[in-house]
Design an enzyme around this catalytic site. Structure first.
Site, mmCIF file in Angstrom:
data_model
loop_
_atom_site.group_PDB
_atom_site.id
_atom_site.type_symbol
_atom_site.label_atom_id
_atom_site.label_comp_id
_atom_site.label_asym_id
_atom_site.label_seq_id
_atom_site.Cartn_x
_atom_site.Cartn_y
_atom_site.Cartn_z
ATOM 1 N N SER A 136 65.759 54.509 -10.702
ATOM 2 C CA SER A 136 65.238 54.313 -9.353
ATOM 3 C C SER A 136 65.882 55.250 -8.341
ATOM 4 O O SER A 136 67.059 55.590 -8.440
ATOM 5 C CB SER A 136 65.504 52.875 -8.896
ATOM 6 O OG SER A 136 64.895 51.964 -9.771
ATOM 7 N N HIS A 147 64.294 45.038 -7.289
ATOM 8 C CA HIS A 147 64.681 44.828 -8.689
ATOM 9 C C HIS A 147 65.626 43.627 -8.849
ATOM 10 O O HIS A 147 65.571 42.928 -9.853
ATOM 11 C CB HIS A 147 65.308 46.093 -9.270
ATOM 12 C CG HIS A 147 64.320 47.199 -9.487
ATOM 13 N ND1 HIS A 147 63.336 47.140 -10.442
ATOM 14 C CD2 HIS A 147 64.126 48.396 -8.853
ATOM 15 C CE1 HIS A 147 62.600 48.246 -10.412
ATOM 16 N NE2 HIS A 147 63.057 49.025 -9.446
#
Lengths: 503, 503, 503, 503
Positions: free
Chosen positions: A335, A433
């Site tokens: 990410s 997340h």
């Protein structure tokens, strides 16, 4: 606005309802404010009122609610066309008007509240029924309009876009009308029902998918932009998967898109995923596939904000991959860390002002920065550091790079793990997340060496790892207790930060 | 049931809330009644309580409602499997328990009602917010469970079937618990959202459609049963159309099915549609297609009762046909008249008892019946008539048939047009088409000569005709004013009835 | 090559077969020549011989031809992989080897010819059987190999590509071996069977077609190159149609692509078709569609040369469009004129050399050219003209443009109508449409103003119009009598040319 | 027939061509015979001649063969419609006429044969070209017609059906014209090209496949007839696979169908496959799937006889199953033994006539038969045995069953393994699987206890097992050396037979 109070007064009769005037005043005020915002000459206020009066059907009584014919479909189409033809400012006025003039009937609500609290009400069935009436009366009149719109072709998409407008009004503070907030809440509720996961369709996107879809995939990919056909083909080719949720009411429109790389080990940089083409035309070798790396997830519909999709998409994709690769054991994101550089610049700026810039690095580190940048200690060194970070120049010097690595890594770990907003992780990607139950697993140096990657996060990227057995627990702990699950590497960096930087 | 009151008391604190005891008593009573219903030894009440306690997640507070992780998916699956494994009686208990123990929190509702009525509440934004809280608190806890279930595979279908059970409990009066009615209302609301027309897919069924679908079409066709492959092939072949609504969450499951015959004139009998095979393998000749005759419409999901589908299906199909045949001008049903024969038997019975059986026919008509049946006037003739109708014997005699035609036609017209239930047409098929805005257009003698057709409606069928420009108006007039649009033929028969029969 | 003669001699026994030596010599010569061509060190001649010996199965005898098991599939794959791995020069050697060493068994053929001519052969059945044996013996051994290859996945595509190589060898005159020509004939025969129109699938390409297909459509469009997504979307959007033939054995591969514009009148320029985007997102208005303009047709497979596809595609598309637009009356191409400019340059060059450059234009025209280009009469003017044409500069001057229009138009008309090759139109596009039965209908000035259009054909394009009732007759007249159907405009220009230019 | 000889004579010029008269005579004879066959008044001979003269295009010369426009499509349609409209007898005449009047031009062939043998012909290229001309001249004129027909919609299917007629004429010996045999050969050649495996599509048939396909699957299943929807659903449900080859030119038409059962062990009876429904709605448990049992294979197109399809289907399915179940190790058929009972009856009959009926069983066995059937030794016992077999009565007696088992098993083994036709297995199913390379693996007693199974093969079925590594070798050995691969069980039974039965 004008005719309302009359009706209002006429219908006021229940003794306990005394704040009529307050209401009245508040409404007027709110309208006045909104008028001030839109400087442009308002397009046909009366046209707006006309159309609303015509197309927003009156609320059937509770008793006849199932016996009311739906309003004719052309009404919905008229509303949609009218709204689409409006200029931006006029849309604000129109939505304000809709949300205020066709809102909940407060008086009915109040009357039913009185009834519910009636001492004489001792019968269970009656209580339930009064509650049901109350529930019905709490439905804003425009909600019925929306339901009718959802039935015509393109209606659902229209409402998704309408909500995007509403959200923009709220976010940009063009209006702070509480009615707009109610409108938003109503729309969100409806969209949540319609976009419930059971109604979504998981689609794997391949090079054989319709061009219409792939063009959108290409367009929507904001994380690591797609450059051309070859680049696009790569992302749906061997050792890659691309999944999207689509919805029956919005055909050909991917709602949320997840890009996955199938690798031997969890990738520690993005270059190997989107730049290297070694495996381009080869067949996949199942034995080389142990990990699924989610390297990009994009929501495409601003109007579906707050409607959980990404979370469910990841879960479905994990299940899909497990059934394709029964032995796959590692699931992780790779990410970006948007906001790290600007947070860091802000921090340096603040420290500089407070004259304690040198608190962030150890003495040794400062010395090395000074040496490498040929600057004198103190303010000048801080400035050099700030400049280095803003220009990304350090990337071209191995020496600078190795000096900065430990510093930036620990600052980044702190940014991700320690910086909060209402108790949750400040960084939105981290928050996403962690809500899903992932673990903040590994920070990777020189993981995104594109200009964009260097500018946004000093080349650092992070893996949020999904340990499937832990995710439900992690998710609950994070959402309820705001506790972040993190690996030793991350915790180690955080404690280094705490030791070194007197933040 | 047991622990609830304690909690209840503990939380009761608002002064205006005085019906606690009433509530308590009512709940106990209701539970007692339900216990009486199910004579069979209750399967694991504690098992039920256990599972509910485990899988029905506690309601998050209003503030944290968006920050609550969804309960783990296995919970939903556990609930579904448990419910499916229950015997019929146990299902009743289980649903009662669910609807009572996980219902709306009445106390919160009451507290918020008090707050809403607070004289001090003069700020618009606050009013709106209290209303929103009230709305939230009016959500039964089980509604959240249902939303979670809708997300797992097969979840939506599970809820459709669950509602079918709930409806059966209500219809069969196994329980008259108001909670069950609330449960039904909640489910209906959810299903209405999920099965909103915008989310439905109109599918044309052909001989190339999946066998799975066609077998179901064959199975579900209750109006004019399908006998074999050839019969089925005929109904999707040339000069026929078969359409269904399907839904993304229930793949392969037609929800409501409409069979259409494409004809030169509006058909006046069903034989020519389902029995004659002249055109079987021929190509359609567009010039012979002027009319669309809806000769069968079947809903397949008991659990979707009250969710408007048939109405929308007809509308969509009309549009589909218009785009395929731009010059098509006539749209009509050819509908059965279930219940006419038994209504007529009831009537004859009642007249006989009241000794005025001869009021239904003219003197001349009675004489002909007597002659034809070789019976003496009076009671015997009435009995002969009743027998004729119940056996359908008259079909085989041209003489009897021509004697009975005017009598049965005018009685049938009255049955359809004059017999009401709560002001609307008693006959459910009539009610359906009249709600849609159709006109009661033509009664057809010997229109269904199958044993079933003769037994149900003395061979009569009726066309409800859709004059497209009139349907919105007709629909509104019927639904709001209970006014039936009818043709001269029908009105003529009705007035003959009124003249002849002293009903 | 080496072992063959031995076998050969051993098998020679029939008296009438005396040209053995000639054969032998010719083969050796041909091989020698081919060796000279490929200067690179030949890759494993023995590897080639080995593989061929292994994978090209011996021909079963006539009697057992239906009882022979097919060679194992891996043999075909081995052949394919080996061939693909070869360098270009080695491919030539390999194909020569294959075509020579595994050709027809001339001796058997000769023996059967002798048998067929046997005076004693008086029985019809026997004659037919000998003919059938002769037919069988005329099959080259490699034909069986090709049949086996066609059965494995990707085999047909392999053979299409193989034939492309063979054609290149022939066209580039790398080899003039008659065996290569035979190989070509065999492949063409097989491909003609496999790509018979009955086995092709007409596909309409839209924005919803697989990306894989659309990328290829984009790639293959050689006539008016596609520049980007928007451009591509335009060509499959409203008022456009794009059709392709595909084939079951080459999934995802469009074989021949036809682009059509739906217009009011037959377009006289390409700009309005590929550049203007006015109608981009609009709905098609059927009333504005009277003409179908075929503005691009591309074959994508070099290896299918000589296999009629384009002709059939146009016919099928015409039928498709007629069924979609029953009133469509005009069908025409809008075609480029590749080769016109270079033909004209050649002509000018030749005239110049022959000192009669001024024959091409009238005196008046020459004067205008001289004035406009500020050049002196004679050679200088001719040079100016040549330069004008090669640079396309005249496009920027209205005066020059109007001076050149009549000249270039009549020259172009002559080029298209008068210039021949073996009696047929020299211009390949003209030849294609004339074979299909089209009429050379209209030359259009400034019809393609792109640099490419100006360079290739001085901006002129031509419409070949399909008068559907005339096409069979036109086609036959052209193919058999080489007669060109042309409009008055074209014939007028041709006769002007004949009057003015002393070609 | 009438005009031909004239042309013929006119063109005869080559000295070596002397059998003209023979030809002439033979043709006349053949026509005379065919006229005799069809007793019905011949439908429009002149109509036939007319249509043939019109639609069968003249053969272009070798030089112009690529420049000939295809005949107009309506010609092909006219031919197809005309042929379809003919009565059966007229079809015979028509095909005879077509095959004789539009056959190969024997004179051209002869001329080219002469040319080929010309001593002066010493140039390789010329030889090849003469051969190519010879090849071209060996093409019957009707072959071009067939190619044109294959291009129109439904044309390929028409030719498949035409060939079925041709085969029937040949098999039923309605005509023994060599021209019909040539016609058959030409058609077979064309169909082999068009139905080459590379052009076939392997389709898995499931309950989701189009009803059209499934109805045909049901219809075509001749081996173990499908009784109803449930039965059909079973055959495409869990633990079953159904595959078919389809072809682009015959959409919706399965050409050859293979039914597979997925089992733990190789099935030894058919009841467990088509009768038992234990696993009907269960999910497949991969761990219980070790074997694929091909329990039915049916060709659906009589006209594709001799075009290898079944063999390739089995191979493709094996590959498909291996990729779905990588650990699957056992592949076998479970096949019927059509013809065994009637062969056995024939044998018993013959033995009886020859008075040595008792040779087939041992003395001990005869005694048991006598006892069980209560018959006296000798002729009476043989008759009892014959009756037992023809009625299948023994099935109901355990005693008889156990007496007959060893006898019938060894006789059956002999029938399958020892009885030959032209050296190959007499039994067609055995021949099919042995050609494919299977091993005759196991005879199974009471494997098909249906009346049909008992009547056809005394309840015995056989497994032909596919040992994948051996199949190519087995296939070649069988096809070339007529050697049958058989298991020890089978060989044991055969040798028992040889010991016991003095056949």
């Amino acid at each position: 606005m004008i005719s309302r109070p009359a009706v209002w007064t006429a219908r006021t009769s229940v003794s306990c309802w005394r704040h009529r005037a307050a209401f009245h005043a508040a409404l007027e005020a709110s309208a006045a404010i909104s008028r001030r915002w839109s400087s442009a000459p308002v397009r046909g206020v009366s046209a707006m009122e006309d159309i609303l009066a015509r197309v927003v059907a009156p609320l059937p009584s509770y008793e006849t609610r199932d016996k009311s014919p739906p309003p004719p479909e052309p009404h919905s189409l008229e509303f949609m066309n009218f709204y689409r033809s409006l200029e931006k400012e006029d849309k604000v006025d129109f939505l304000l008007k809709l949300s205020q003039d066709y809102e909940v009937d407060h008086q009915s609500v109040a009357e039913l509240a009185v009834k519910l609290l009636d001492n004489q009400l001792r019968d269970l069935a009656t209580i339930l029924q009064v509650e049901d009436r109350l529930r019905y009366s709490l439905t804003p009149r425009y909600k019925h309009l929306f339901c009718h719109i959802s039935r015509v072709e393109g209606g659902v998409k229209f409402l998704v876009d309408l909500r995007a407008d509403v959200l923009e009004i709220i976010t940009s503070k063009v209006s702070e009308s509480p009615h707009i907030r109610d409108l938003n809440g109503t729309l969100r509720g409806l969209l949540s029902e319609w976009f419930s996961v059971g109604l979504l369709h998981l689609e794997r996107i391949t090079w054989q998918s319709p061009c219409e879809i792939l063009q959108k995939i290409s367009q929507y990919e904001a994380v690591h932009p797609v450059r051309n056909w070859t680049d696009l083909k790569r992302r749906v080719g061997p050792y890659r998967r691309c999944y999207a949720f689509t919805h029956a009411a919005m055909p050909g429109e991917p709602l949320v898109v997840l890009h996955v790389a199938l690798t031997e080990d969890i990738s520690d940089n993005i270059q190997s995923i989107v730049r290297e083409f070694a495996t381009f035309d080869s067949e996949e070798d199942v034995n080389k596939i142990n990990s699924a790396v989610f390297y990009s997830i994009s929501s495409t519909q601003a109007g579906l904000q707050g409607v959980e999709l990404g979370n469910y998409l990841i879960k479905k994709v994990v299940r899909e991959l497990q059934s394709e690769f029964p032995h796959m054991a590692q699931f992780s994101s790779l990410s970006p860390i948007p906001g790290f550089s600007s947070w860091l610049q802000g921090l340096l700026n603040q420290y500089r002002k407070e004259g304690r810039g040198f608190d962030l690095l150890s003495e040794q580190e400062w010395r090395e920065v000074e040496k490498a940048t040929d600057s004198s200690p103190g303010t000048q060194a801080t400035d050099s550091l700030r400049k280095l970070i803003s220009t990304g120049e350090w990337m071209r010097s191995d020496r600078l790079s190795s000096v900065l690595e430990p510093v930036l890594m620990r600052l980044c770990a702190w940014y991700l793990h320690g910086e909060k907003r209402r108790g949750y992780a400040l960084n939105p990607v981290a928050n996403f997340h962690l809500q899903n139950g992932a673990t903040m697993w590994r920070l990777n140096w020189r993981a995104d060496t594109s200009p964009r990657g260097v500018a946004n996060s000093c080349s650092i990227m992070v893996n949020y790892r999904y340990f499937l057995k832990e995710t439900p627990k992690n998710s609950a702990l994070y959402l309820q207790n705001k506790a972040i699950s993190a690996s030793e590497q991350v915790l180690g960096l955080v404690s280094q930060f705490q030791k070194n930087s007197k933040l």
